[in-house]
Design a protein around this motif. Sequence first.
Motif, PDB file in Angstrom:
ATOM      1  N   ALA A 162       0.820  -1.202   0.000  1.00 59.42           N
ATOM      2  CA  ALA A 162       0.000   0.000   0.000  1.00 59.42           C
ATOM      3  C   ALA A 162       0.856   1.255   0.000  1.00 59.42           C
ATOM      4  N   PHE A 163       2.142   1.109   0.231  1.00 58.68           N
ATOM      5  CA  PHE A 163       3.021   2.269   0.273  1.00 58.68           C
ATOM      6  C   PHE A 163       3.450   2.731  -1.114  1.00 58.68           C
ATOM      7  N   GLN A 164       3.247   1.894  -2.123  1.00 58.11           N
ATOM      8  CA  GLN A 164       3.577   2.301  -3.482  1.00 58.11           C
ATOM      9  C   GLN A 164       2.366   2.968  -4.103  1.00 58.11           C
ATOM     10  N   THR A 165       2.595   4.038  -4.799  1.00 56.97           N
ATOM     11  CA  THR A 165       1.483   4.757  -5.421  1.00 56.97           C
ATOM     12  C   THR A 165       1.021   4.037  -6.677  1.00 56.97           C
ATOM     13  N   THR A 166      -0.222   4.282  -7.066  1.00 56.75           N
ATOM     14  CA  THR A 166      -0.774   3.614  -8.239  1.00 56.75           C
ATOM     15  C   THR A 166      -0.656   4.442  -9.503  1.00 56.75           C
ATOM     16  N   ASP A 167       0.002   5.583  -9.452  1.00 61.36           N
ATOM     17  CA  ASP A 167       0.136   6.427 -10.626  1.00 61.36           C
ATOM     18  C   ASP A 167       1.370   6.092 -11.464  1.00 61.36           C
ATOM     19  N   GLY A 168       2.022   4.988 -11.166  1.00 58.52           N
ATOM     20  CA  GLY A 168       3.175   4.559 -11.947  1.00 58.52           C
ATOM     21  C   GLY A 168       4.500   5.023 -11.382  1.00 58.52           C
ATOM     22  N   GLN A 169       4.484   5.807 -10.354  1.00 54.36           N
ATOM     23  CA  GLN A 169       5.720   6.263  -9.739  1.00 54.36           C
ATOM     24  C   GLN A 169       6.241   5.172  -8.803  1.00 54.36           C
ATOM     25  N   GLY A 170       7.485   4.825  -8.963  1.00 57.19           N
ATOM     26  CA  GLY A 170       8.085   3.837  -8.078  1.00 57.19           C
ATOM     27  C   GLY A 170       8.134   2.432  -8.663  1.00 57.19           C
ATOM     28  N   TYR A 171       7.359   2.173  -9.676  1.00 56.98           N
ATOM     29  CA  TYR A 171       7.444   0.870 -10.339  1.00 56.98           C
ATOM     30  C   TYR A 171       7.101   1.030 -11.812  1.00 56.98           C
ATOM     31  N   ARG A 172       7.579   0.094 -12.610  1.00 59.67           N
ATOM     32  CA  ARG A 172       7.403   0.144 -14.057  1.00 59.67           C
ATOM     33  C   ARG A 172       6.108  -0.563 -14.431  1.00 59.67           C
ATOM     34  N   ASP A 173       5.277   0.065 -15.254  1.00 60.28           N
ATOM     35  CA  ASP A 173       3.991  -0.524 -15.625  1.00 60.28           C
ATOM     36  C   ASP A 173       3.937  -0.940 -17.090  1.00 60.28           C
ATOM     37  N   HIS A 174       5.100  -1.200 -17.699  1.00 60.09           N
ATOM     38  CA  HIS A 174       5.145  -1.621 -19.099  1.00 60.09           C
ATOM     39  C   HIS A 174       6.244  -2.677 -19.284  1.00 60.09           C
ATOM     40  N   TRP A 175       6.151  -3.397 -20.389  1.00 59.23           N
ATOM     41  CA  TRP A 175       7.153  -4.395 -20.728  1.00 59.23           C
ATOM     42  C   TRP A 175       8.386  -3.699 -21.294  1.00 59.23           C
ATOM     43  N   ILE A 176       9.539  -4.279 -21.086  1.00 58.01           N
ATOM     44  CA  ILE A 176      10.757  -3.853 -21.771  1.00 58.01           C
ATOM     45  C   ILE A 176      10.813  -4.666 -23.065  1.00 58.01           C
ATOM     46  N   GLU A 177      10.644  -3.979 -24.197  1.00 58.85           N
ATOM     47  CA  GLU A 177      10.437  -4.659 -25.476  1.00 58.85           C
ATOM     48  C   GLU A 177      11.614  -5.534 -25.898  1.00 58.85           C
ATOM     49  N   ASP A 178      12.844  -5.080 -25.689  1.00 64.65           N
ATOM     50  CA  ASP A 178      14.009  -5.883 -26.085  1.00 64.65           C
ATOM     51  C   ASP A 178      14.037  -7.204 -25.317  1.00 64.65           C
ATOM     52  N   LEU A 179      13.785  -7.141 -24.027  1.00 66.00           N
ATOM     53  CA  LEU A 179      13.776  -8.364 -23.221  1.00 66.00           C
ATOM     54  C   LEU A 179      12.566  -9.235 -23.541  1.00 66.00           C
ATOM     55  N   ARG A 180      11.470  -8.615 -23.924  1.00 63.16           N
ATOM     56  CA  ARG A 180      10.282  -9.385 -24.311  1.00 63.16           C
ATOM     57  C   ARG A 180      10.580 -10.207 -25.567  1.00 63.16           C
ATOM     58  N   GLN A 181      11.297  -9.618 -26.522  1.00 65.78           N
ATOM     59  CA  GLN A 181      11.661 -10.351 -27.734  1.00 65.78           C
ATOM     60  C   GLN A 181      12.647 -11.476 -27.432  1.00 65.78           C
ATOM     61  N   VAL A 182      13.586 -11.232 -26.524  1.00 63.75           N
ATOM     62  CA  VAL A 182      14.526 -12.291 -26.115  1.00 63.75           C
ATOM     63  C   VAL A 182      13.766 -13.426 -25.441  1.00 63.75           C
ATOM     64  N   PHE A 183      12.782 -13.091 -24.616  1.00 61.64           N
ATOM     65  CA  PHE A 183      11.949 -14.083 -23.936  1.00 61.64           C
ATOM     66  C   PHE A 183      11.258 -14.994 -24.944  1.00 61.64           C
ATOM     67  N   VAL A 184      10.633 -14.411 -25.960  1.00 57.26           N
ATOM     68  CA  VAL A 184       9.926 -15.209 -26.968  1.00 57.26           C
ATOM     69  C   VAL A 184      10.912 -16.021 -27.799  1.00 57.26           C
ATOM     70  N   PHE A 185      12.056 -15.440 -28.143  1.00 60.52           N
ATOM     71  CA  PHE A 185      13.076 -16.162 -28.899  1.00 60.52           C
ATOM     72  C   PHE A 185      13.573 -17.379 -28.118  1.00 60.52           C
ATOM     73  N   LEU A 186      13.839 -17.213 -26.839  1.00 56.12           N
ATOM     74  CA  LEU A 186      14.287 -18.343 -26.022  1.00 56.12           C
ATOM     75  C   LEU A 186      13.223 -19.429 -25.929  1.00 56.12           C
ATOM     76  N   LEU A 187      11.961 -19.027 -25.824  1.00 55.95           N
ATOM     77  CA  LEU A 187      10.888 -20.026 -25.772  1.00 55.95           C
ATOM     78  C   LEU A 187      10.772 -20.798 -27.076  1.00 55.95           C
ATOM     79  N   TRP A 188      10.858 -20.099 -28.215  1.00 55.09           N
ATOM     80  CA  TRP A 188      10.784 -20.806 -29.499  1.00 55.09           C
ATOM     81  C   TRP A 188      11.989 -21.724 -29.701  1.00 55.09           C
ATOM     82  N   GLY A 189      13.166 -21.285 -29.305  1.00 57.82           N
ATOM     83  CA  GLY A 189      14.349 -22.136 -29.395  1.00 57.82           C
ATOM     84  C   GLY A 189      14.219 -23.373 -28.526  1.00 57.82           C
ATOM     85  N   CYS A 190      13.729 -23.188 -27.324  1.00 60.46           N
ATOM     86  CA  CYS A 190      13.511 -24.308 -26.403  1.00 60.46           C
ATOM     87  C   CYS A 190      12.474 -25.266 -26.975  1.00 60.46           C
TER      88      CYS A 190
END
Length: 123
Positions: free
Chosen positions: A48-76
């Motif tokens: 409850a100490f973190q605000t819900t307006d996006g301050q203090g935490y990231r509310d989106h995906w990091i696209e480069d890492l998202r692509q690496v994630f999918v690439f690793l899954l397809w390779g596996c």
Amino acid sequence: MRQNRKERRKGPDGLQKLFVIISLLAWTMFIGSLVVYHYARPEIAYSAFQTTDGQGYRDHWIEDLRQVFVFLLWGCCGITLAGIFVNWSRSRRKTDYFKMNMGLLAVIVIAILLFYYLKLFRG
């Protein structure tokens, strides 16, 4: 009735030993994809100490890492399905067994890819 036949197999050949190593590689890729997923996904406000307006935490995906994630899954997935196919094509006797770890990994990876492409991940 049991027949007395001489066992001519000398154990796994080089190709089967290679796919044991490839199976370890597939599991390593899967664990690596889980680590990449952890860093790529949006952060969740756990307290409850973190605000819900996006301050203090990231509310989106990091696209480069998202692509690496999918690439690793397809390779596996590719390595796992190839290992299952080789095991299936080389098993000729009733006493030959199916390697359960490859089947389990294939089911897990295919389920994650379905979740990903059906947009069941939030974010």
